[in-house]
Scaffold this motif. Structure first.
Motif, short mmCIF file in Angstrom:
data_model
loop_
_atom_site.label_atom_id
_atom_site.label_comp_id
_atom_site.label_asym_id
_atom_site.label_seq_id
_atom_site.Cartn_x
_atom_site.Cartn_y
_atom_site.Cartn_z
N VAL A 39 54.72 20.69 -3.59
CA VAL A 39 53.66 21.69 -2.69
C VAL A 39 54.56 22.58 -1.78
O VAL A 39 55.42 21.91 -0.82
N ILE A 40 54.69 23.83 -2.07
CA ILE A 40 55.16 24.50 -1.26
C ILE A 40 54.87 25.45 -0.79
O ILE A 40 53.91 26.04 -1.24
N LYS A 41 55.44 26.30 0.82
CA LYS A 41 54.62 27.48 1.77
C LYS A 41 55.62 27.75 1.39
O LYS A 41 56.79 28.16 1.94
N VAL A 42 55.47 29.51 0.94
CA VAL A 42 56.30 30.89 0.60
C VAL A 42 55.51 32.23 0.65
O VAL A 42 54.01 32.39 0.37
N PRO A 43 55.97 32.73 0.90
CA PRO A 43 55.56 34.26 1.16
C PRO A 43 55.05 34.93 -0.53
O PRO A 43 56.10 34.42 -1.07
N VAL A 44 53.87 35.10 -0.08
CA VAL A 44 53.19 35.72 -2.17
C VAL A 44 53.26 36.65 -1.42
O VAL A 44 52.10 37.29 -0.67
N VAL A 45 53.43 37.73 -2.91
CA VAL A 45 53.17 38.66 -2.84
C VAL A 45 51.19 39.12 -3.27
O VAL A 45 50.88 38.39 -3.89
N VAL A 46 51.05 39.83 -2.04
CA VAL A 46 49.15 39.98 -2.32
C VAL A 46 49.27 41.41 -2.44
O VAL A 46 47.85 40.89 -3.53
N ALA A 47 50.21 42.44 -2.13
CA ALA A 47 49.77 43.62 -3.29
C ALA A 47 50.85 44.47 -2.67
O ALA A 47 52.26 44.66 -2.34
N LEU A 82 47.28 44.78 7.26
CA LEU A 82 45.79 44.61 6.64
C LEU A 82 44.42 44.35 7.57
O LEU A 82 44.27 43.30 7.91
N VAL A 83 43.41 44.87 6.97
CA VAL A 83 42.14 44.67 7.76
C VAL A 83 41.07 44.64 6.57
O VAL A 83 40.61 44.86 6.13
N PRO A 186 48.57 38.28 7.24
CA PRO A 186 49.82 39.46 5.86
C PRO A 186 50.49 40.55 6.75
O PRO A 186 50.47 41.14 7.92
N TYR A 187 51.83 40.96 5.94
CA TYR A 187 53.11 41.98 7.01
C TYR A 187 53.30 42.24 5.81
O TYR A 187 53.24 41.89 4.78
N GLY A 188 53.86 43.61 5.59
CA GLY A 188 54.55 44.95 5.20
C GLY A 188 55.98 44.15 5.02
O GLY A 188 57.03 44.16 6.01
N GLU A 189 56.31 44.83 4.23
CA GLU A 189 58.10 45.40 3.74
C GLU A 189 57.93 46.56 2.72
O GLU A 189 58.12 46.85 1.65
N LEU A 190 58.91 46.94 3.81
CA LEU A 190 59.70 48.68 2.49
C LEU A 190 60.07 48.04 1.83
O LEU A 190 61.44 47.51 1.49
N GLN A 228 52.07 38.16 2.28
CA GLN A 228 51.46 36.54 2.77
C GLN A 228 52.06 35.05 2.77
O GLN A 228 52.40 34.93 1.55
N VAL A 229 52.32 34.50 3.92
CA VAL A 229 52.57 33.36 3.58
C VAL A 229 51.53 32.10 3.34
O VAL A 229 50.60 31.67 3.47
N GLN A 230 51.74 31.52 1.91
CA GLN A 230 50.93 30.12 1.80
C GLN A 230 51.49 29.23 1.17
O GLN A 230 52.77 29.59 0.30
N GLN A 231 50.31 28.36 0.72
CA GLN A 231 50.59 27.05 0.24
C GLN A 231 50.16 26.54 -1.30
O GLN A 231 49.08 27.28 -1.40
N HIS A 232 51.14 27.06 -1.89
CA HIS A 232 50.93 26.69 -3.39
C HIS A 232 51.49 25.21 -3.64
O HIS A 232 52.95 24.38 -3.27
#
Length: 249
Positions: A39-47, A82-83, A186-190, A228-232
């Motif tokens: 079980v890992i907790k990593v940044p996941v690409v939302v969009a 992100l709202v 959630p956060y952004g990356e250029l 967003q950092v999520q657990q998978h």
């Protein structure tokens, strides 16, 4: 052949000391492979989105310019937020997947303008200007690569009857319960930017005339990633490096 045709010996003008490197032996480190299901907790690409930003501005040049030589640009982000506005409950939990959201973006375009003044044999002038921009984009269900997750907090309040009179409540006695869930923001990356730009003087000038205002119209395609950092829970192979036998071998 004349001696004058013989080239003169040339000596290095700036000779420096150098050390020849010795090749090193390079081998693959063997691994012991075992099955793993961590079980890992990593940044996941939302969009991943491309936003088109259109801005117009006037930049003052001091001293006045007679010719624009070069313009370079970079983009800086101050905000990627992100709202969420639509949700889908996950099972029977108090956690929800976001199916629709507003993506707020703001920042500035940093322009470096090199230009020449009317002076003969004059030095190149440099003008740095920050052009701000802001806006939002609509993200619908099909725009998400992975849906963001948000947990909803809750609070409860219980009332009591008067112990001496069951017909009236007590206003001085309550039971409170608060459930607070802290969510990963959630956060952004250029990723990059593509600029299309038209720069001109708003007042027509003669070939040797000067102008002190540069009007610019910029169309910028802004590429960014929302995470967003999520657990998978994943399934794969675990690779453990294997070394040569030593004192424990």
């Amino acid at each position: 052949m004349s001696d004058n045709c013989q080239p003169n010996p040339i000596e290095p003008a700036c000779e420096v000391a150098a050390v020849q490197q010795i090749p090193l032996n390079d081998e693959l480190v063997p691994s012991t492979i075992t099955a793993s299901s961590p079980v890992i907790k990593v940044p996941v690409v939302v969009a991943e989105r491309k936003l088109q930003i259109v801005v117009e501005s006037d930049i003052t040049l001091t001293p006045a310019a007679t010719e624009i030589k070069r313009v370079t640009k970079n983009v800086f982000l101050n905000q990627v937020k992100l709202v969420p506005v639509r949700f889908l409950r996950i099972g029977t939990t108090d956690f929800f997947e976001v199916t629709r959201a507003k993506l707020f973006v703001s920042g500035f375009i940093r322009k470096d303008i090199e230009y020449s003044s009317s002076a003969c044999n004059g030095a190149l002038r440099d003008r740095i200007a920050d052009v701000p921009f802001s806006g939002f984009a609509e993200l619908t269900q099909g725009d998400f690569l992975t849906r963001p997750i948000i947990g909803i907090s809750d609070s409860s309040k219980a009332h009591f009857l008067n112990e001496c009179n069951d017909q009236v409540p007590r206003l001085d006695k309550y039971f409170f319960q608060n459930l607070v869930k802290y969510n990963e923001q959630p956060y952004g990356e250029l990723l990059g930017a593509n600029f299309f730009e038209l720069d001109f003087s708003p007042i027509l000038t003669e070939p040797e005339g000067t102008f002190s205002t540069l009007r610019e119209k910029i169309v910028m395609d802004l590429y960014l990633k929302v995470l967003q950092v999520q657990q998978h829970h994943i399934t794969g192979d675990r690779h453990i490096p294997t070394f040569d036998e030593g004192t424990l071998g």
